[in-house]
Design an enzyme around this catalytic site. Sequence first.
Site, PDB file in Angstrom:
ATOM      1  CG  LEU A 143      13.128  11.822  -5.224  1.00  0.00           C
ATOM      2  CD1 LEU A 143      12.542  12.959  -4.393  1.00  0.00           C
ATOM      3  CD2 LEU A 143      14.651  11.834  -5.152  1.00  0.00           C
TER       4      LEU A 143
ATOM      5  CE  LYS B 295       8.051   2.569  -3.439  1.00  0.00           C
ATOM      6  NZ  LYS B 295       8.868   3.397  -4.288  1.00  0.00           N
TER       7      LYS B 295
ATOM      8  CE  LYS C   6       5.498   0.761 -10.734  1.00  0.00           C
ATOM      9  NZ  LYS C   6       6.821   0.696 -11.118  1.00  0.00           N
TER      10      LYS C   6
END
Length: 300
Positions: free
Chosen positions: A63, A247, A172
């Site tokens: 998502l 982001k 990450k």
Amino acid sequence: MTAIGFIGLGNMGGPMAANLAAAGHTVKVFDLVPDLMASVAGGIACSSALQAAQDVDVFVSMLPAGQHVRGLYLGNEQQPGLLSQMAASTLVIDCSTIDPASARAVGEAAGSLGIDMIDAPVSGGTAGAQNGTLTFIVGGSPNAFDRAEPVLSVMGANTFHAGGAGAGQVAKICNNMLLAILMSGTAEALSLGVDNGLDPAVLSEIMKVSSGGNWALNVYNPFPGVMEGVPASRGYEGGFLVDLMRKDLNLALQTAQASDSAIPLGGLANNLYQVHRQTHDAGRLDFSSIAWLYKPDLKK
Ligand code: NAD
């Protein structure tokens, strides 16, 4: 053969689900956009996330952001969370890139219900999703990691266990912040060399085997014409979008604030990408287009 539910069939999730089906697994798919369900070869379209989560051994989500993951698993005013409606034997794998706090909250809620859950954000982009060569960076218990490996190995080439719940997201975020800094620094050094009469290809060869050598120079040169097959040599189309890098840099800033960590270079890289995005309307371009900020004449 494993029965798998898969939610979120966008640029990444669609091909990942198709690879699971191609490997012979039963894959029940759901997305808010109905057309995307039909586009997953071998997938069984479901009418809701709950339907996709029933009678499966493994449930995967891919998502956009933390709010979507929290809404799906923990619920909101409109709907109860999926975790409370799943069989406790289901292994839950969230591959979305989200803030570590959300990943920890969802992972802990799963744990309190006796459900094994891992956060497993990926590196490798849409090409990696299509080719089944993603890298998965996992947070969760060793047992959940072991259970997930056979499924992750169908969709990826490398799997790392970074630590407990949320650790996959932290790793990450650290990696992508460093990538943004390296890419900006590489564009800056090449630009300085070009301004002083150097050929960017020659300078790249020198720096690759010198102490400034790095991943951007080795496989993702930001200057057009230096390297074949990279976004810089095709108008910065495709690749890893500036919007997605922003982001991830925002996630790094949030994460640093939560842990009271100083990330001055990450903050600077975030600002550079923000200025680049606004100045050049570059949100949908590859992140190596940051070279335009230093040499606007590269923009053709
Ligand atoms: P995308 O926007 O293409 O796909 C997301 C999908 O989720 C959409 O189809 C949307 O309809 C669906 N969705 C949202 N909420 C839903 C819900 N409640 N139920 C069902 N479906 C729902 O995004 P993407 O490019 O596939 O990226 C997914 C994640 O992977 C993001 O977290 C992104 O940061 C990360 N990521 C992307 C890339 C990349 O190159 N695109 C690379 C690495 C990681």
